[in-house]
Enzyme design. Sequence first.
Site, PDB file in Angstrom:
ATOM      1  N   HIS A 274      -7.889  -2.897   8.589  1.00 37.88           N
ATOM      2  CA  HIS A 274      -9.051  -3.583   8.032  1.00 37.88           C
ATOM      3  C   HIS A 274     -10.095  -3.789   9.129  1.00 37.88           C
ATOM      4  O   HIS A 274     -10.710  -4.848   9.232  1.00 37.88           O
ATOM      5  CB  HIS A 274      -8.634  -4.927   7.436  1.00 37.88           C
ATOM      6  CG  HIS A 274      -7.755  -4.809   6.231  1.00 37.88           C
ATOM      7  ND1 HIS A 274      -7.206  -5.909   5.612  1.00 37.88           N
ATOM      8  CD2 HIS A 274      -7.310  -3.726   5.534  1.00 37.88           C
ATOM      9  CE1 HIS A 274      -6.466  -5.517   4.587  1.00 37.88           C
ATOM     10  NE2 HIS A 274      -6.513  -4.192   4.523  1.00 37.88           N
TER      11      HIS A 274
ATOM     12  N   HIS B 231     -12.881  -2.467   2.057  1.00 35.38           N
ATOM     13  CA  HIS B 231     -11.446  -2.579   2.325  1.00 35.38           C
ATOM     14  C   HIS B 231     -11.081  -2.260   3.776  1.00 35.38           C
ATOM     15  O   HIS B 231     -10.572  -3.118   4.481  1.00 35.38           O
ATOM     16  CB  HIS B 231     -10.694  -1.647   1.355  1.00 35.38           C
ATOM     17  CG  HIS B 231      -9.217  -1.796   1.370  1.00 35.38           C
ATOM     18  ND1 HIS B 231      -8.423  -1.453   0.283  1.00 35.38           N
ATOM     19  CD2 HIS B 231      -8.350  -2.230   2.315  1.00 35.38           C
ATOM     20  CE1 HIS B 231      -7.152  -1.700   0.572  1.00 35.38           C
ATOM     21  NE2 HIS B 231      -7.080  -2.154   1.803  1.00 35.38           N
TER      22      HIS B 231
ATOM     23  N   TYR C 226      -8.982  21.585  24.017  1.00 37.29           N
ATOM     24  CA  TYR C 226      -9.016  20.403  24.880  1.00 37.29           C
ATOM     25  C   TYR C 226      -7.617  19.965  25.278  1.00 37.29           C
ATOM     26  O   TYR C 226      -6.665  20.080  24.521  1.00 37.29           O
ATOM     27  CB  TYR C 226      -9.724  19.263  24.137  1.00 37.29           C
ATOM     28  CG  TYR C 226      -9.809  17.976  24.927  1.00 37.29           C
ATOM     29  CD1 TYR C 226     -10.751  17.809  25.932  1.00 37.29           C
ATOM     30  CD2 TYR C 226      -8.945  16.917  24.674  1.00 37.29           C
ATOM     31  CE1 TYR C 226     -10.842  16.627  26.667  1.00 37.29           C
ATOM     32  CE2 TYR C 226      -9.033  15.736  25.391  1.00 37.29           C
ATOM     33  CZ  TYR C 226      -9.970  15.600  26.368  1.00 37.29           C
ATOM     34  OH  TYR C 226     -10.049  14.442  27.083  1.00 37.29           O
TER      35      TYR C 226
ATOM     36  N   HIS D  54      -3.261   2.392   8.460  1.00 39.68           N
ATOM     37  CA  HIS D  54      -4.273   1.766   7.607  1.00 39.68           C
ATOM     38  C   HIS D  54      -4.653   0.424   8.221  1.00 39.68           C
ATOM     39  O   HIS D  54      -3.771  -0.377   8.541  1.00 39.68           O
ATOM     40  CB  HIS D  54      -3.724   1.565   6.196  1.00 39.68           C
ATOM     41  CG  HIS D  54      -4.538   0.639   5.346  1.00 39.68           C
ATOM     42  ND1 HIS D  54      -5.895   0.804   5.152  1.00 39.68           N
ATOM     43  CD2 HIS D  54      -4.194  -0.474   4.645  1.00 39.68           C
ATOM     44  CE1 HIS D  54      -6.342  -0.162   4.363  1.00 39.68           C
ATOM     45  NE2 HIS D  54      -5.334  -0.960   4.049  1.00 39.68           N
TER      46      HIS D  54
ATOM     47  N   TYR E 163     -19.951  13.343  18.519  1.00 36.75           N
ATOM     48  CA  TYR E 163     -19.218  14.599  18.347  1.00 36.75           C
ATOM     49  C   TYR E 163     -17.748  14.408  17.955  1.00 36.75           C
ATOM     50  O   TYR E 163     -17.110  15.327  17.431  1.00 36.75           O
ATOM     51  CB  TYR E 163     -19.316  15.476  19.600  1.00 36.75           C
ATOM     52  CG  TYR E 163     -18.641  14.950  20.840  1.00 36.75           C
ATOM     53  CD1 TYR E 163     -17.268  15.034  21.011  1.00 36.75           C
ATOM     54  CD2 TYR E 163     -19.398  14.392  21.873  1.00 36.75           C
ATOM     55  CE1 TYR E 163     -16.655  14.564  22.158  1.00 36.75           C
ATOM     56  CE2 TYR E 163     -18.803  13.916  23.019  1.00 36.75           C
ATOM     57  CZ  TYR E 163     -17.429  14.009  23.159  1.00 36.75           C
ATOM     58  OH  TYR E 163     -16.822  13.537  24.301  1.00 36.75           O
TER      59      TYR E 163
ATOM     60  N   GLU F 113       0.820  -1.219   0.000  1.00 35.00           N
ATOM     61  CA  GLU F 113       0.000   0.000   0.000  1.00 35.00           C
ATOM     62  C   GLU F 113       0.852   1.267   0.000  1.00 35.00           C
ATOM     63  O   GLU F 113       0.370   2.353   0.318  1.00 35.00           O
ATOM     64  CB  GLU F 113      -0.927   0.016   1.219  1.00 35.00           C
ATOM     65  CG  GLU F 113      -1.982  -1.083   1.226  1.00 35.00           C
ATOM     66  CD  GLU F 113      -3.078  -0.877   0.194  1.00 35.00           C
ATOM     67  OE1 GLU F 113      -2.909  -0.028  -0.703  1.00 35.00           O
ATOM     68  OE2 GLU F 113      -4.094  -1.584   0.281  1.00 35.00           O
TER      69      GLU F 113
END
Length: 231
Positions: A112, A172, A227, A110, A131, A92
């Site tokens: 799955h 994917h 925050y 990334h 939120y 990838e």
Amino acid sequence: MTYSRAGRAAEQAEPEEERERRAAWEALVATARRTVTDGLVVGTSGNVSVRVGDTVLVTPSGVPYDRLAPEDVTGVDLDGRQVLGTLVPTSELPMHLAVYRATDARAVVHTHAVHATAVSLLVPELPPVHYMTAALGGPVRVAPYAAYGTEELARHVLDALAGRTGCLLQNHGTLTYGTCLDQAYDRTAQLEWMCRLWLTASSVPGRSPSLLTGEQLAEVAERLGEYGQRP
């Protein structure tokens, strides 16, 4: 842990760039292993990368994360030319490099993840059910399907990421990025959780989940900027 005098001298003599790269690789391996432990990937599916200067360290293709060692460091430049290691980089790689070239990303995760992938089969965009949608820049889009490892998939991902820090990949999985590995991973975990929340709420017969408005998300985005702890 104690060090010999020779060991301390060797560490002090190590160039700063090399120390940074070594620490980044250790963090990358830990993050990759965490994706398995937390159930976001199975086996060697998914991949992780982190940028150090103009070098992108990436998980190698087809190597179980629990077997990765310091000498397995794998790195490429922003054009995809391998500059570190001998193991083949993740398949990838085009997707990761596209994100680094188009955004301010310093880390990409990334996966799955099951619930997120399930959502990618059902809708073109994850509805704003929580939120924390604002933390990803707004409702998370689904990048249209394309074969893994292709430039076509990389283009679809960039389109889905416009104004966002995460997206779903149809049939994917997920992709998120951040200023560091911890942030990129946290966004992945939040995205998977929101997908699970939406699927759970949507499964109640005769009821539809309430959704947040654009104004409500904008208010949260402003609050999120304040925050956490201040230096």
